[in-house]
Design a protein around this motif. Sequence first.
Motif, PDB file in Angstrom:
ATOM      1  N   PRO A  17       0.846  -1.221   0.000  1.00  0.00           N
ATOM      2  CA  PRO A  17       0.000   0.000   0.000  1.00  0.00           C
ATOM      3  C   PRO A  17       0.867   1.252   0.000  1.00  0.00           C
ATOM      4  CG  PRO A  17      -0.051  -1.067   2.141  1.00  0.00           C
ATOM      5  CD  PRO A  17       0.682  -1.994   1.230  1.00  0.00           C
ATOM      6  N   SER A  18       0.355   2.315  -0.689  1.00  0.00           N
ATOM      7  CA  SER A  18       1.103   3.578  -0.795  1.00  0.00           C
ATOM      8  C   SER A  18       1.116   4.302   0.539  1.00  0.00           C
ATOM      9  CB  SER A  18       0.448   4.465  -1.867  1.00  0.00           C
ATOM     10  OG  SER A  18       1.066   5.730  -1.860  1.00  0.00           O
ATOM     11  N   GLN A  19       2.297   4.813   0.844  1.00  0.00           N
ATOM     12  CA  GLN A  19       2.431   5.580   2.104  1.00  0.00           C
ATOM     13  C   GLN A  19       1.927   7.013   1.959  1.00  0.00           C
ATOM     14  OE1 GLN A  19       3.447   4.213   4.983  1.00  0.00           O
ATOM     15  NE2 GLN A  19       3.470   2.260   3.886  1.00  0.00           N
ATOM     16  N   ASP A  20       1.597   7.463   0.735  1.00  0.00           N
ATOM     17  CA  ASP A  20       1.132   8.846   0.516  1.00  0.00           C
ATOM     18  C   ASP A  20      -0.363   9.000   0.735  1.00  0.00           C
ATOM     19  OD1 ASP A  20       3.678   9.530  -0.099  1.00  0.00           O
ATOM     20  OD2 ASP A  20       3.419   9.219  -2.269  1.00  0.00           O
ATOM     21  N   THR A  21      -1.094   7.941   0.907  1.00  0.00           N
ATOM     22  CA  THR A  21      -2.553   8.000   1.073  1.00  0.00           C
ATOM     23  C   THR A  21      -2.907   8.054   2.552  1.00  0.00           C
ATOM     24  OG1 THR A  21      -2.821   6.703  -0.931  1.00  0.00           O
ATOM     25  CG2 THR A  21      -4.727   6.858   0.546  1.00  0.00           C
ATOM     26  N   CYS A  22      -3.800   9.102   2.955  1.00  0.00           N
ATOM     27  CA  CYS A  22      -4.200   9.266   4.366  1.00  0.00           C
ATOM     28  C   CYS A  22      -5.699   9.461   4.429  1.00  0.00           C
ATOM     29  CB  CYS A  22      -3.470  10.473   4.972  1.00  0.00           C
ATOM     30  SG  CYS A  22      -3.923  10.767   6.696  1.00  0.00           S
ATOM     31  N   VAL A  23      -6.355   8.684   5.238  1.00  0.00           N
ATOM     32  CA  VAL A  23      -7.806   8.774   5.402  1.00  0.00           C
ATOM     33  C   VAL A  23      -8.116   9.210   6.824  1.00  0.00           C
ATOM     34  CG1 VAL A  23      -9.985   7.536   5.321  1.00  0.00           C
ATOM     35  CG2 VAL A  23      -8.161   7.003   3.669  1.00  0.00           C
ATOM     36  N   CYS A  24      -8.901  10.364   6.986  1.00  0.00           N
ATOM     37  CA  CYS A  24      -9.283  10.881   8.316  1.00  0.00           C
ATOM     38  C   CYS A  24     -10.792  10.963   8.424  1.00  0.00           C
ATOM     39  CB  CYS A  24      -8.694  12.272   8.538  1.00  0.00           C
ATOM     40  SG  CYS A  24      -6.893  12.313   8.507  1.00  0.00           S
ATOM     41  N   GLU A  25     -11.292  10.670   9.574  1.00  0.00           N
ATOM     42  CA  GLU A  25     -12.718  10.840   9.846  1.00  0.00           C
ATOM     43  C   GLU A  25     -12.902  12.123  10.666  1.00  0.00           C
ATOM     44  OE1 GLU A  25     -14.447   7.519  11.710  1.00  0.00           O
ATOM     45  OE2 GLU A  25     -14.007   6.125  10.074  1.00  0.00           O
ATOM     46  N   PHE A  26     -13.749  13.085  10.172  1.00  0.00           N
ATOM     47  CA  PHE A  26     -13.996  14.375  10.847  1.00  0.00           C
ATOM     48  C   PHE A  26     -15.386  14.360  11.466  1.00  0.00           C
ATOM     49  CE2 PHE A  26     -15.694  18.700  10.767  1.00  0.00           C
ATOM     50  CZ  PHE A  26     -14.782  19.324  11.601  1.00  0.00           C
TER      51      PHE A  26
END
Length: 461
Positions: free
Chosen positions: A20-29
């Motif tokens: 998996p790519s280390q540049d992808t970030c998923v946040c829940e707001f």
Amino acid sequence: MMLCVIVPLWALLSITQQAPSQDTCVCEFENSETIFPHDKLSTAEDDASTCNSDVTPQQTLELEILLLGLKRRLPQLEADVSILEKEDDGDLYGVLSLRVAENELLEITQLFNRLNSTSLRYQRLTEGTTKQLEDLRAEMEEMAMFDTLQVVKRQQDNQRLRRDLDQCEHGLQPSIHPTRPPVRADCPHGHFMNVSGPRVYTAGEYPGSYMYGAWGRDPKPEVGKENWHWVVMLTSGNKFSNFVRRYTSLSSLIIGKSVPGNVQIHAANPTTNTIQGPNAVLYGEALYYNCYNQDAVCRFNLTAKTVTNLKLPKGTRYNSKSNFCHIDECYHFTDLDLLTDESGVWVVYTTPQNFGNLVLSKIEDGKALELGRTWRTSVYKQGVTNTFMVCGVLYATRYVDKTTEEIFYSFDTMTGVERFDIGVFINKMAPNIYSLNYSPADQMLHAYANANMVSYKVLFS
């Protein structure tokens, strides 16, 4: 050899592409703040607009027109009925006059009916509007919680500050400029026009200790005592005192350094000829005040330590039976008010013969005290909070609110003219002024207010 190197690099590339790519970030707001109620704000604006449209100045004008109509019709009806009662012409013109009176009475009845219906309609409108305003206030207070940065609160604080600054800037001007009275030949200053804002405000030597008292400067001092100040504090139950305290300067009074100290009238307090009530004055090195338990003025000579009495007219009210008052409070033991001006010492009191209205007398100060010329006024004593004299003119004040006192009345002893339209306002530093006196030595009004000493400059034209 070369092949062996290529294969591991290819294998490494394959493995890297599958990770998996280390540049992808998923946040829940998740917003923890409550959503601002825009619908409530819109409803509040509509309700406020409705209130503004329902309550208008024209409605007040309508009531005033109806009342003015009654005010004019009733005296006319009374006059016509009076004519009817006096007529004796064989019933010829009496019948006509009666018919006129009947028509006028009918019109007055119609006015009353309109006034009653209008008053009831406005009463219902007032009750409904009051309920709406209470609901609006509750909703606005609820929405104020969304102002987390306190922007609105700071705007309101700024508005209050601007209003206070505006009042301070324009506080020297009376709300209504009074009509100028004739110039008095015996007044060297000119017209009494206004009173400045506080020039001195101090708790003195005993801050908060003695609620009632008086203070000021001697208008006729001995040589070397021109800058001396004096204070009388009611030290026994806020009612009585047995000494006057002196200070060599205003600065000494403010910092509480009394080098001369107390000049004692008697060791006991209270007893015969000690001070009763706060309305004392100093004039010519003598203290004038209401004698303890007497309808009399006492003069205490500070040098000789002797007391001279002046009996006031029979029936003079004393022992807290005719005080200065306002709607919430009376100032006890203010039956007699001693005053000074350019000409000497005066006393204000009441008698049953003048129906509780102010009576003013000049005190003739010789070897023996005598009551000089006396004037009777038409201003009721218990509707007044204080009096003072300037150039032979008596002025009376009344309580407006906790921050304002109004000089509303004057009586000119030269002309006998009374005025109820003075309209000069005093900015108070405490709710109640228990004594107020003018000193021509510095053209200042000296007020003793809830244990504080305050002075105001009298402004002349």
